[in-house]
Design an enzyme around this catalytic site. Structure first.
Site, PDB file in Angstrom:
ATOM      1  N   ARG A   1       8.345  19.678  18.558  1.00  0.00           N
ATOM      2  CA  ARG A   1       7.985  20.553  17.441  1.00  0.00           C
ATOM      3  C   ARG A   1       9.157  20.625  16.463  1.00  0.00           C
ATOM      4  O   ARG A   1      10.251  21.028  16.843  1.00  0.00           O
ATOM      5  CB  ARG A   1       7.668  21.932  18.023  1.00  0.00           C
ATOM      6  CG  ARG A   1       7.013  22.906  17.097  1.00  0.00           C
ATOM      7  CD  ARG A   1       6.329  24.006  17.890  1.00  0.00           C
ATOM      8  NE  ARG A   1       5.154  23.465  18.564  1.00  0.00           N
ATOM      9  CZ  ARG A   1       3.980  23.259  17.969  1.00  0.00           C
ATOM     10  NH1 ARG A   1       3.793  23.604  16.720  1.00  0.00           N
ATOM     11  NH2 ARG A   1       2.981  22.722  18.637  1.00  0.00           N
TER      12      ARG A   1
ATOM     13  N   TYR B   1      26.421  24.704  19.610  1.00  0.00           N
ATOM     14  CA  TYR B   1      26.393  25.080  18.194  1.00  0.00           C
ATOM     15  C   TYR B   1      26.926  23.926  17.359  1.00  0.00           C
ATOM     16  O   TYR B   1      27.962  23.351  17.682  1.00  0.00           O
ATOM     17  CB  TYR B   1      27.248  26.329  17.927  1.00  0.00           C
ATOM     18  CG  TYR B   1      26.386  27.457  17.431  1.00  0.00           C
ATOM     19  CD1 TYR B   1      25.744  27.334  16.194  1.00  0.00           C
ATOM     20  CD2 TYR B   1      26.149  28.586  18.194  1.00  0.00           C
ATOM     21  CE1 TYR B   1      24.901  28.336  15.738  1.00  0.00           C
ATOM     22  CE2 TYR B   1      25.302  29.585  17.744  1.00  0.00           C
ATOM     23  CZ  TYR B   1      24.686  29.450  16.518  1.00  0.00           C
ATOM     24  OH  TYR B   1      23.844  30.425  16.075  1.00  0.00           O
TER      25      TYR B   1
ATOM     26  N   GLU C   1      26.608  23.783  13.511  1.00  0.00           N
ATOM     27  CA  GLU C   1      26.361  24.007  12.072  1.00  0.00           C
ATOM     28  C   GLU C   1      27.075  22.941  11.253  1.00  0.00           C
ATOM     29  O   GLU C   1      28.231  22.609  11.526  1.00  0.00           O
ATOM     30  CB  GLU C   1      26.853  25.402  11.661  1.00  0.00           C
ATOM     31  CG  GLU C   1      25.901  26.500  12.085  1.00  0.00           C
ATOM     32  CD  GLU C   1      26.392  27.885  11.690  1.00  0.00           C
ATOM     33  OE1 GLU C   1      27.485  28.001  11.126  1.00  0.00           O
ATOM     34  OE2 GLU C   1      25.664  28.856  11.967  1.00  0.00           O
TER      35      GLU C   1
ATOM     36  N   ASP D   1       3.946  15.860   1.537  1.00  0.00           N
ATOM     37  CA  ASP D   1       4.073  16.443   2.873  1.00  0.00           C
ATOM     38  C   ASP D   1       3.103  15.699   3.790  1.00  0.00           C
ATOM     39  O   ASP D   1       1.901  15.937   3.749  1.00  0.00           O
ATOM     40  CB  ASP D   1       3.735  17.940   2.774  1.00  0.00           C
ATOM     41  CG  ASP D   1       3.751  18.643   4.113  1.00  0.00           C
ATOM     42  OD1 ASP D   1       3.859  17.968   5.157  1.00  0.00           O
ATOM     43  OD2 ASP D   1       3.632  19.883   4.106  1.00  0.00           O
TER      44      ASP D   1
END
Ligand SMILES: *Cc1c(COP(=O)(O)O)cnc(C)c1O
Length: 426
Positions: free
Chosen positions: A228, A47, A49, A193
């Site tokens: 991805r 983790y 964050e 984009d």
């Protein structure tokens, strides 16, 4: 514990499917073994964050190094001053930009989805169209090139906060400078984009939107050949023109707004295993061999487009500048839908997808087009010579969509050809 045979058998069957077929889906590619290995690593357990050096969890000192390297390599690759490598996907990168730049209900301008635009550029069923107010520009009916006059006209009339360039089925170079001029004139932010052509841009084979747009988003798994995921970049950081000033009269910098929009705005913990794989892929893209690969992608697409034209097919915009070809079936087979064509090609182990063509009269479920692309087949080692052969097989299948024995014989040929092209280990 016993191995989960059910799922690992499925993974092996998918590996075989990828190995034996001709992969022409323009948004797909095959990552290297090292990219795959990083993705399947123990970094998935962590983790993290927050951002390197500023995390909400302990024990992040090691993954901080991988994320920092991913950021630095990405900036080097595209000449960006700032980057965020945490978006889980291209759509989430776009969502973060929307959140940083607009308030719910604000107007933005993007390419018409049925003319090549993306779901996250204003589809009625996507957050972009549900939360914000989409406006659109088209391609022109005669050339199928971006209708910059229309873009300009709508921007001047409607004053959108955000103007979006970029597409999922557009084969031509963009006039970035012109969109930037329009954005500056109407006081909008220009986001480009580059999800599809990012790899060709990294290799210097197409102009680089980072030089022109305020903000650039991308996927990492299409021509860029990484895991991805998504990324956000800026050529140069700037003050958010739409923000509130603090008591010193200062506006917040866009970099800080974008970081907050990704986390905690639209995401929780970053995928550090995927970020490490992004770093590996960006490292690969910085090598000279990546430029050679992209040159071959572009050459293969040009040769494939010409071979299709020689066989009487119509191609939207008349050809391609990048890796992508939009076949307009109405030229050679007016009765054939994209849906039926896709099904017949897939039955022959030639994988492509149905796609709307500009000014299509059929629905998105049927369509009149097939989108083709060369990134994946080129990663397998395909050169120009194979493109003519692939077009022959596509043509045979499309002339015989209901003939099972013809399709079977094409499939056998496809499988025997692809046996000669190496595939990664996993
Ligand atoms: C593929 C694509 C995306 C979205 O990527 P996901 O990772 O599937 O969310 C966004 N924009 C454009 C133009 C694309 O082609």
């Amino acid at each position: 514990m016993e191995r989960d045979k059910v799922i690992f058998d499925i993974i092996e069957r998918e590996h075989q499917r990828q190995k034996k077929g001709i992969e022409l889906i323009a948004s797909e590619n095959f990552v290297s073994d090292e990219v795959m290995q990083a993705m399947g690593s123990c970094l998935t357990n962590k983790y993290a964050e927050g951002y390197p050096g500023h995390r909400y969890y302990g024990g992040c000192q090691v993954v901080d190094e991988a994320e920092t390297i991913a950021i630095e390599r990405l900036k080097q690759l595209f000449g960006a001053e700032w980057a965020n490598v945490q978006p889980h996907s291209g759509a989430q990168a776009n969502m973060a930009v929307f959140l940083a730049v607009m308030k719910p209900g604000d107007k933005f301008l993007g390419l018409n989805l049925s003319h090549g635009g993306h779901l996250s550029h204003g589809s009625a069923v996507n957050f972009s169209g549900l939360v914000y107010q989409p406006l659109e520009y088209n391609v022109t009916p005669d050339t199928n090139l971006i209708d910059y006059d229309m873009l300009e006209e709508v921007a001047r009339r409607e004053h959108p906060k955000l103007i979006i360039g970029g597409a999922s089925a557009y084969s031509r170079e963009w006039d970035y400078a012109r969109i930037r001029r329009v954005a500056d004139e109407v006081g909008a932010i220009f986001m480009f984009d580059m999800a599809h052509p990012a790899g060709l841009i990294a290799a210097g084979l197409l102009d680089n939107p980072v030089k022109y747009a305020h903000i650039v988003t991308s996927t990492t798994h299409k021509t860029l050949r990484g895991p991805r995921g998504g990324v956000i970049m800026m050529g140069k950081d700037f003050e958010n023109p739409f923000g509130k000033k603090n008591n010193k009269g200062e506006l917040r910098m866009m970099s800080s707004l974008l970081d907050s929009a990704v986390f905690p705005g639209v995401q929780g913990g970053p995928l550090e295993h995927v970020i490490a794989a992004k770093a590996v892929a960006f490292g690969e893209a910085l090598q000279p061999s990546f430029k050679e690969y992209q040159m071959q992608v572009k050459k293969n697409a040009a040769v494939m487009a010409q071979a299709l034209i020689d066989k009487g097919y119509k191609i939207a915009s008349g050809g391609t500048d990048n890796h992508c070809i939009l076949l307009d079936l109405r030229g050679k087979f007016p009765e054939l839908t994209g849906k039926v064509a896709e099904r017949a090609l897939v039955a022959a182990d030639i994988t492509a997808n149905k796609n709307m063509v500009p000014f299509d009269t059929r629905s998105p479920f049927l369509t009149s087009g097939i989108r083709l692309g060369t990134p994946a087949i080129t990663t397998r080692g395909a050169k120009e010579e194979l493109m003519g052969e692939i077009v022959e097989m596509i043509d045979t299948v499309l002339q015989n969509v209901d003939n099972e024995s013809v399709i079977k014989s094409v499939r056998e040929k496809v499988n025997s050809i692809m046996n000669e092209y190496p595939m990664f280990a996993y």
